[in-house]
Scaffold this motif. Structure first.
Motif, PDB file in Angstrom:
ATOM      1  N   LEU A   1       1.024  -1.272   0.037  1.00  0.00           N
ATOM      2  CA  LEU A   1       0.245  -0.053  -0.135  1.00  0.00           C
ATOM      3  C   LEU A   1       0.833   1.350  -0.014  1.00  0.00           C
ATOM      4  N   ARG A   2       2.047   1.273   0.688  1.00  0.00           N
ATOM      5  CA  ARG A   2       2.765   2.396   0.806  1.00  0.00           C
ATOM      6  C   ARG A   2       3.400   2.743  -0.661  1.00  0.00           C
ATOM      7  N   THR A   3       3.615   1.545  -1.356  1.00  0.00           N
ATOM      8  CA  THR A   3       4.221   1.622  -2.748  1.00  0.00           C
ATOM      9  C   THR A   3       3.412   2.130  -3.578  1.00  0.00           C
ATOM     10  N   LEU A   4       2.146   1.758  -3.510  1.00  0.00           N
ATOM     11  CA  LEU A   4       1.140   2.057  -4.394  1.00  0.00           C
ATOM     12  C   LEU A   4       0.342   3.647  -3.911  1.00  0.00           C
ATOM     13  N   LEU A   5       0.181   3.773  -2.806  1.00  0.00           N
ATOM     14  CA  LEU A   5      -0.245   5.151  -2.420  1.00  0.00           C
ATOM     15  C   LEU A   5       0.709   6.287  -2.070  1.00  0.00           C
TER      16      LEU A   5
ATOM     17  N   GLU B   1      -3.638  -7.815  -6.815  1.00  0.00           N
ATOM     18  CA  GLU B   1      -4.981  -7.711  -6.123  1.00  0.00           C
ATOM     19  C   GLU B   1      -5.052  -6.317  -5.437  1.00  0.00           C
ATOM     20  N   LEU B   2      -4.174  -5.973  -4.930  1.00  0.00           N
ATOM     21  CA  LEU B   2      -4.579  -4.278  -4.368  1.00  0.00           C
ATOM     22  C   LEU B   2      -4.741  -3.395  -5.470  1.00  0.00           C
ATOM     23  N   THR B   3      -4.229  -3.461  -6.485  1.00  0.00           N
ATOM     24  CA  THR B   3      -4.306  -2.607  -7.379  1.00  0.00           C
ATOM     25  C   THR B   3      -6.105  -2.758  -8.024  1.00  0.00           C
ATOM     26  N   HIS B   4      -6.406  -3.864  -8.178  1.00  0.00           N
ATOM     27  CA  HIS B   4      -7.637  -4.141  -8.373  1.00  0.00           C
ATOM     28  C   HIS B   4      -8.562  -3.601  -7.336  1.00  0.00           C
ATOM     29  N   PHE B   5      -8.407  -3.921  -6.107  1.00  0.00           N
ATOM     30  CA  PHE B   5      -9.457  -3.648  -4.872  1.00  0.00           C
ATOM     31  C   PHE B   5      -9.286  -2.074  -4.916  1.00  0.00           C
ATOM     32  N   LEU B   6      -8.368  -1.362  -5.053  1.00  0.00           N
ATOM     33  CA  LEU B   6      -8.210   0.102  -4.923  1.00  0.00           C
ATOM     34  C   LEU B   6      -8.943   0.476  -6.311  1.00  0.00           C
ATOM     35  N   GLY B   7      -8.801   0.163  -7.435  1.00  0.00           N
ATOM     36  CA  GLY B   7      -9.539   0.504  -8.475  1.00  0.00           C
ATOM     37  C   GLY B   7     -11.013   0.360  -8.491  1.00  0.00           C
ATOM     38  N   CYS B   8     -11.358  -0.789  -7.754  1.00  0.00           N
ATOM     39  CA  CYS B   8     -13.025  -0.802  -7.634  1.00  0.00           C
ATOM     40  C   CYS B   8     -13.423  -0.047  -6.425  1.00  0.00           C
ATOM     41  N   ILE B   9     -12.716   0.373  -5.598  1.00  0.00           N
ATOM     42  CA  ILE B   9     -13.000   1.564  -4.667  1.00  0.00           C
ATOM     43  C   ILE B   9     -13.280   2.802  -5.347  1.00  0.00           C
ATOM     44  N   GLU B  10     -12.335   3.123  -6.196  1.00  0.00           N
ATOM     45  CA  GLU B  10     -12.367   4.532  -6.937  1.00  0.00           C
ATOM     46  C   GLU B  10     -13.661   4.316  -7.997  1.00  0.00           C
ATOM     47  N   ARG B  11     -13.900   3.313  -8.589  1.00  0.00           N
ATOM     48  CA  ARG B  11     -14.910   3.404  -9.558  1.00  0.00           C
ATOM     49  C   ARG B  11     -16.402   2.688  -9.054  1.00  0.00           C
ATOM     50  N   ARG B  12     -16.180   2.447  -7.673  1.00  0.00           N
ATOM     51  CA  ARG B  12     -17.578   1.923  -7.139  1.00  0.00           C
ATOM     52  C   ARG B  12     -18.046   1.006  -7.631  1.00  0.00           C
ATOM     53  N   GLU B  13     -17.336  -0.101  -7.882  1.00  0.00           N
ATOM     54  CA  GLU B  13     -17.687  -1.275  -8.591  1.00  0.00           C
ATOM     55  C   GLU B  13     -17.440  -2.431  -7.961  1.00  0.00           C
ATOM     56  N   PRO B  14     -18.199  -3.646  -8.219  1.00  0.00           N
ATOM     57  CA  PRO B  14     -17.976  -4.805  -7.457  1.00  0.00           C
ATOM     58  C   PRO B  14     -16.637  -5.344  -7.757  1.00  0.00           C
ATOM     59  N   PRO B  15     -15.759  -5.970  -6.856  1.00  0.00           N
ATOM     60  CA  PRO B  15     -14.442  -6.576  -7.124  1.00  0.00           C
ATOM     61  C   PRO B  15     -14.426  -8.012  -7.783  1.00  0.00           C
ATOM     62  N   SER B  16     -13.666  -8.539  -8.371  1.00  0.00           N
ATOM     63  CA  SER B  16     -13.613  -9.919  -9.126  1.00  0.00           C
ATOM     64  C   SER B  16     -13.828 -11.025  -8.224  1.00  0.00           C
ATOM     65  N   ILE B  17     -13.451 -10.798  -6.819  1.00  0.00           N
ATOM     66  CA  ILE B  17     -13.500 -11.724  -5.975  1.00  0.00           C
ATOM     67  C   ILE B  17     -14.239 -11.112  -4.568  1.00  0.00           C
TER      68      ILE B  17
END
Length: 346
Positions: A20-24, A302-318
């Motif tokens: 998360l520190r790397t990504l954010l 997986e974190l990139t996917h999760f954070l993207g879902c938060i930003e777009r307000r869409e369901p995650p793949s898992i």
């Protein structure tokens, strides 16, 4: 900017924190709810970093009260504590309106999962379960082969995962880890639930399971360390036997998947990072070797996917439903180990 609350900073919790520190970036608002504060600072290879202070190294504000930590209104909560403690924390976080990243397995029982899903759905929260193996290039390649119909109709499957549990986390006594303790949701079936998840992803949830095994070794644990299971899955209208072997004992470790179709076969060696496909004559039709792949990339993806879902307000793949399905299968396997009989699933 998303704000993060970490719950549990053991091995996987610290991995997520590092990523998360790397990504954010260093200025992102990351806090933690910690009770024991017993885990040392770990490197990416799970070695202890001498003299390091976790809160200072990663600029994390620590709370000893979950209510106080949630009172700061974090955007998302990462639930990385022992499995048996996941759902109570998740319920409190969901009521507070936080998006959720819950480490696998979702829990050690199905209790509380229904109410959690109702809150998540009612508040339109993003909730994801940490099955990072779905992002593995070997398994993604396998899925693309199956989707293409290259090996025809699937008729048999065998998956295996084995690794020596005392060697997982050399910085701690394996006997005290969650994987070794029934009260924390341990045992090989739940601890190595990734295989159950990806088999469900590839072939659907089983209609019944039968398992043999138990605590068969000299490891000082109170949970099963070997389980060999037969899962009956409906794959494109036919009932297919899916074998799964799990153990806490293999040295060196092994992680493989073999899928037999009526027009070919696929062999994935996840440890060796290879996927080989054979045609109807037995000749190799394709071979991939992901030699440059680094394991931490799974967690980054997986974190990139999760954070993207938060930003777009869409369901995650898992989803929570996926997590509940794999958990139900795992619990049925554990029940079969005890009863000695086949266990039906809805």
């Amino acid at each position: 900017m998303v704000s993060i609350l970490m719950v549990g900073l053991g091995g996987v919790g610290q991995r997520h924190l590092r990523n998360l520190r790397t990504l954010l970036g260093p200025e992102a608002d990351i806090s933690a709810y910690r009770v024991l504060r017993a885990a040392p600072v770990l490197t990416d290879t799970l070695k202890v970093e001498p003299g390091a202070e976790l809160e200072q190294k990663y600029n994390v504000r620590v709370f000893s009260s979950l209510a106080e930590a949630l009172g700061r209104k974090p955007s998302a909560v990462f639930i990385c504590n022992p499995s048996s403690l996941h759902i109570p924390v998740a319920l409190d976080a969901a009521v507070a309106g936080c998006d959720l990243f819950i480490e696998k397995p979702l829990s050690h029982s199905l209790d509380g999962i229904g109410p959690l899903r109702e809150i998540v759905d009612g508040k339109s929260l993003v909730a994801m379960v940490g099955y990072q193996m779905r992002f593995h290039p070997c398994l993604q390649r396998v899925k693309s082969i199956l989707d293409s119909g290259q090996i025809g109709s699937v008729v048999a499957v065998r998956a295996e995962v084995g690794a020596y549990m005392p060697g997982w986390h050399t910085y701690e006594d394996y006997r005290t880890s969650y994987a070794a303790r029934a009260d924390l949701g341990g045992g090989v079936v739940l601890s190595q639930i990734h295989e159950i998840d990806y088999l469900g992803w590839l072939f659907g949830a089983p209609s019944r399971v039968f398992a043999l095994g138990g605590h068969l070794s000299s490891l000082e644990i109170d949970v099963e360390d070997v389980a060999s299971s037969l899962l009956e899955c409906n794959v494109n209208g036919r009932l297919v036997p899916v074998e799964l072997h799990q153990d806490y004992l293999q040295r060196p470790g092994s992680r493989t998947l073999r899928i037999v179709g009526d027009k070919g076969k696929v062999l994935a060696d996840i440890e060796a990072l290879t996927v080989t496909t054979f045609d109807q004559t037995g000749a190799v039709s394709s071979h991939e070797h992901y030699a440059d792949f680094q394991r931490n990339q799974l967690f980054i993806d997986e974190l990139t996917h999760f954070l993207g879902c938060i930003e777009r307000r869409e369901p995650p793949s898992i989803s929570l439903a996926d997590g509940a399905s794999s958990l139900a299968t795992a619990l049925a396997i554990k029940r079969s180990l005890v009863t000695g009989g086949a266990i039906p699933l809805p």
